[in-house]
Write a protein that holds these residues in place. Structure first.
Motif, PDB file in Angstrom:
ATOM      1  N   TRP A 180       0.849  -1.195   0.000  1.00 19.09           N
ATOM      2  CA  TRP A 180       0.000   0.000   0.000  1.00 19.09           C
ATOM      3  C   TRP A 180       0.882   1.243   0.000  1.00 19.09           C
ATOM      4  O   TRP A 180       1.792   1.373   0.820  1.00 19.09           O
ATOM      5  N   ALA A 181       0.622   2.160  -0.925  1.00 19.29           N
ATOM      6  CA  ALA A 181       1.438   3.369  -1.053  1.00 19.29           C
ATOM      7  C   ALA A 181       0.771   4.530  -0.326  1.00 19.29           C
ATOM      8  O   ALA A 181      -0.439   4.752  -0.446  1.00 19.29           O
ATOM      9  N   SER A 182       1.565   5.293   0.406  1.00 16.25           N
ATOM     10  CA  SER A 182       1.051   6.441   1.143  1.00 16.25           C
ATOM     11  C   SER A 182       0.652   7.557   0.185  1.00 16.25           C
ATOM     12  O   SER A 182       1.390   7.877  -0.750  1.00 16.25           O
ATOM     13  N   PRO A 183      -0.475   8.184   0.415  1.00 17.13           N
ATOM     14  CA  PRO A 183      -0.858   9.338  -0.418  1.00 17.13           C
ATOM     15  C   PRO A 183       0.023  10.558  -0.165  1.00 17.13           C
ATOM     16  O   PRO A 183      -0.014  11.511  -0.950  1.00 17.13           O
ATOM     17  N   THR A 184       0.824  10.537   0.895  1.00 11.69           N
ATOM     18  CA  THR A 184       1.665  11.705   1.190  1.00 11.69           C
ATOM     19  C   THR A 184       2.860  11.811   0.263  1.00 11.69           C
ATOM     20  O   THR A 184       3.354  12.916   0.020  1.00 11.69           O
ATOM     21  N   ASN A 185       3.371  10.662  -0.253  1.00 13.26           N
ATOM     22  CA  ASN A 185       4.506  10.747  -1.175  1.00 13.26           C
ATOM     23  C   ASN A 185       4.477   9.691  -2.282  1.00 13.26           C
ATOM     24  O   ASN A 185       5.385   9.663  -3.116  1.00 13.26           O
ATOM     25  N   ASP A 235      -2.817  -1.715  14.589  1.00  8.82           N
ATOM     26  CA  ASP A 235      -4.197  -1.244  14.513  1.00  8.82           C
ATOM     27  C   ASP A 235      -4.372   0.037  15.318  1.00  8.82           C
ATOM     28  O   ASP A 235      -5.277   0.163  16.155  1.00  8.82           O
ATOM     29  N   CYS A 236      -3.502   1.013  15.037  1.00  6.37           N
ATOM     30  CA  CYS A 236      -3.578   2.285  15.767  1.00  6.37           C
ATOM     31  C   CYS A 236      -3.683   3.460  14.802  1.00  6.37           C
ATOM     32  O   CYS A 236      -3.049   4.503  14.987  1.00  6.37           O
ATOM     33  N   LEU A 237      -4.474   3.294  13.750  1.00  5.29           N
ATOM     34  CA  LEU A 237      -4.622   4.359  12.764  1.00  5.29           C
ATOM     35  C   LEU A 237      -5.267   5.611  13.360  1.00  5.29           C
ATOM     36  O   LEU A 237      -5.195   6.686  12.751  1.00  5.29           O
ATOM     37  N   ASP A 238      -5.866   5.470  14.534  1.00  6.56           N
ATOM     38  CA  ASP A 238      -6.486   6.629  15.172  1.00  6.56           C
ATOM     39  C   ASP A 238      -5.477   7.501  15.911  1.00  6.56           C
ATOM     40  O   ASP A 238      -5.834   8.587  16.389  1.00  6.56           O
ATOM     41  N   PRO A 252      -6.669   3.182   5.070  1.00  8.76           N
ATOM     42  CA  PRO A 252      -7.726   2.156   5.024  1.00  8.76           C
ATOM     43  C   PRO A 252      -7.769   1.295   6.285  1.00  8.76           C
ATOM     44  O   PRO A 252      -6.865   0.495   6.531  1.00  8.76           O
ATOM     45  N   GLN A 253      -8.830   1.433   7.063  1.00  6.30           N
ATOM     46  CA  GLN A 253      -8.994   0.621   8.261  1.00  6.30           C
ATOM     47  C   GLN A 253      -9.112  -0.853   7.902  1.00  6.30           C
ATOM     48  O   GLN A 253      -8.683  -1.728   8.663  1.00  6.30           O
ATOM     49  N   ARG A 254      -9.693  -1.144   6.729  1.00 12.95           N
ATOM     50  CA  ARG A 254      -9.793  -2.537   6.292  1.00 12.95           C
ATOM     51  C   ARG A 254      -8.435  -3.210   6.284  1.00 12.95           C
ATOM     52  O   ARG A 254      -8.283  -4.365   6.708  1.00 12.95           O
ATOM     53  N   LEU A 255      -7.411  -2.487   5.814  1.00  9.84           N
ATOM     54  CA  LEU A 255      -6.066  -3.055   5.745  1.00  9.84           C
ATOM     55  C   LEU A 255      -5.502  -3.278   7.140  1.00  9.84           C
ATOM     56  O   LEU A 255      -4.862  -4.303   7.403  1.00  9.84           O
ATOM     57  N   ALA A 256      -5.736  -2.346   8.045  1.00  2.09           N
ATOM     58  CA  ALA A 256      -5.293  -2.529   9.427  1.00  2.09           C
ATOM     59  C   ALA A 256      -5.987  -3.738  10.050  1.00  2.09           C
ATOM     60  O   ALA A 256      -5.349  -4.516  10.787  1.00  2.09           O
ATOM     61  N   PRO A 264      -6.894  -7.546  -1.215  1.00  2.00           N
ATOM     62  CA  PRO A 264      -6.306  -8.773  -0.690  1.00  2.00           C
ATOM     63  C   PRO A 264      -5.786  -9.646  -1.828  1.00  2.00           C
ATOM     64  O   PRO A 264      -6.457  -9.803  -2.853  1.00  2.00           O
ATOM     65  N   GLU A 265      -4.599 -10.200  -1.664  1.00  2.00           N
ATOM     66  CA  GLU A 265      -3.999 -10.963  -2.765  1.00  2.00           C
ATOM     67  C   GLU A 265      -2.970 -11.947  -2.231  1.00  2.00           C
ATOM     68  O   GLU A 265      -2.204 -11.644  -1.310  1.00  2.00           O
TER      69      GLU A 265
END
Length: 483
Positions: free
Chosen positions: A395-400, A414-417, A430-434, A469-470
């Motif tokens: 997964w690539a970050s949208p920041t760079n 699981d601490c995306l918050d 994406p919380q799904r990925l976490a 998922p893959e």
């Protein structure tokens, strides 16, 4: 001192400790010493036993950290806490009863920085899912890994062992099962996991390992000695135990990270770890570490233990985003000469990576493949029929636009918050990925299986964590020319 109604006392072998009951129901015992402060005559010595105590020890705040200054460009928030009792650990649990599986987390930071007091390493989500979490500190940089006449090598490794021995003695008092300990870490922490997995002396201390973007040390002792002697000349002391003890900690801390220790400057300093290794790290000393880690796997060490490992797609490609603009006009074959002199390796890697059309992204992926991704394949192949699961974080970050170093840590935890996450993962990761990654980690810690086929069951099988998922049998093919 915290409100007594929100605290709980647990008895350890060394004395009682008072932790804090948090709003989510979890218990946190912070800053528990597993060894005496490494000061005075104990400086540069193996970890020494603590003096037992009788009154409850306040374990409601993080203890002192070996990291004395925070890295200004650190991706993970890892605070420095002043004090001398730096060999301590933190325990996160639901209660003092039960026999739950245990996760022991070893932080990263190139063996020279990092802190177990990071909010990202808080164990609350693993506690929620039935796991006891322990995060440990250890001596860093020269203190932990320098070669000194009259002192034992690999003091940082000895700290890991001492912390794991503490877990064996005490974790049952926190509701953990000492027979179900999984060690895990990221970057240098992932390298620590790999090192411990290859050490015969450590095999009784854990049952499984998770290596996230593991960076191995395995420094030749002569190289570590030369760097230690150069550091001695930089601070004006003899390269002996008495000489270094006569130098203030601050002076060593200030000089031990300088690029001159690697003898490189500019862009060459960025890529020096390809040829010279990290400045400090575990040393193949012929005593505690008798051979390189992958050679230990080839000899069968750790073959009875499940291992989950992998890397991100572009661990350090973002470094080259800040390279001089002229690099954009350098042909990729010419740019690769900076990092690899062997023509056959360069050409083989280019054939497998034709989509890398600009020098910056090509150099970034090459560094990633050489240091991290090829190591994943080497380990998975060398462990033969040992239970080994491989993942790839894509997964690539949208920041760079990169899937880079440390980006995956808040997904595993699981601490995306956490408020620090948006800086690297964007405002809506994406919380799904976490959910997927954290669940895989929980399953592995609990059952020794993350939920997909092993590398050897279906050769090359890799769980790709990305936009969708893959499962792939070719996820690391582009790194094969460097294996």
């Amino acid at each position: 001192m915290e409100d007594e109604s929100q605290t709980e006392v647990t008895q350890t072998g060394e004395g009682p400790v008072r932790g804090i009951r948090r709003p989510d129901g979890s218990l946190a015992f912070l800053g528990i010493p597993y060894a005496a402060p490494p000061t005075g005559r104990r400086r540069f010595q193996p970890p020494q036993p603590v003096v037992p105590w009788t009154e409850p020890l306040d374990a409601t705040r993080y203890g002192p950290t070996p990291q004395r200054r925070e890295e200004p460009n650190a991706i993970i928030p890892e605070p420095s806490v002043p004090g001398t009792a730096t060999l301590n650990l933190n325990v996160f649990t639901a209660s003092s009863s039960g026999a739950r599986p245990v996760l022991v987390w070893i932080h990263g930071g190139g063996y020279s920085s990092g802190s177990s007091a990071s909010p990202w390493y808080d164990g609350r989500t693993f506690v929620r899912d039935g796991i006891v979490v322990v995060t440990i500190s250890y001596r860093l940089g020269f203190d932990g890994f320098g070669v000194i006449d009259g002192a034992p090598d690999n003091r940082g490794v000895r700290d890991w062992l001492a912390a794991l021995e503490w877990v064996q003695r005490n974790i049952a008092a926190f509701g953990g099962d000492p027979a179900r300990v999984t060690i895990a870490g990221q970057s240098a922490g992932g390298g620590a996991v790999l090192t411990l997995l290859g050490m015969p002396e450590a095999q009784h201390l854990f049952r499984a390992g998770i290596s996230i973007s593991g960076a191995l040390g395995d420094l030749p002792r002569d190289r570590a000695r030369r760097r230690s002697e150069l550091l001695a000349s930089m601070v004006g002391c003899e390269p002996t135990l008495d000489g270094f003890r006569g130098v203030k900690e601050r002076a060593l801390t200030r000089r031990q990270y300088e690029a001159s220790l690697l003898g490189k400057t500019g862009l060459a300093a960025t890529t020096a770890t390809l040829t010279d290794g990290l400045p400090w790290g575990p040393v193949v000393d012929g005593d505690l570490l008798t051979r390189p880690t992958v050679d230990s796997y080839a000899a069968g060490v750790g073959a009875d233990k499940p291992l989950l490992l992998g890397a991100t797609d572009d661990e350090f490609t973002m470094v080259f985003d800040r390279a001089p603009r002229i690099l954009r006009w350098v042909p990729v074959p010419l740019a690769l000469l900076i990092v690899e002199q062997t023509r056959a390796l360069r050409r083989g890697w280019r054939r497998a990576n034709r989509t890398r059309r600009d020098a910056g992204s090509a150099l970034g992926r090459f560094v990633t493949d050489r240091v991290f991704r090829s190591l994943v394949v080497r380990i998975a192949e060398t462990r033969r029929d040992a239970r080994t699961w491989v993942y790839r974080f894509a997964w690539a970050s949208p920041t760079n636009g990169w899937s880079y170093h440390c980006l995956d840590v808040p997904f595993w935890f699981d601490c995306l918050d956490d408020p620090h996450v948006a800086r690297i993962d964007g405002e809506d990761p994406p919380q799904r990925l976490a959910d997927e990654m954290h669940a895989a980690a929980v399953a592995f810690i609990r059952d020794g299986d993350p939920g997909w086929p092993t590398w050897r069951t279906e050769p090359g099988t890799t769980r790709v964590f990305g936009d969708h998922p893959e499962l792939s049998r070719a996820a690391y093919d582009d790194a094969l020319p460097l294996v």
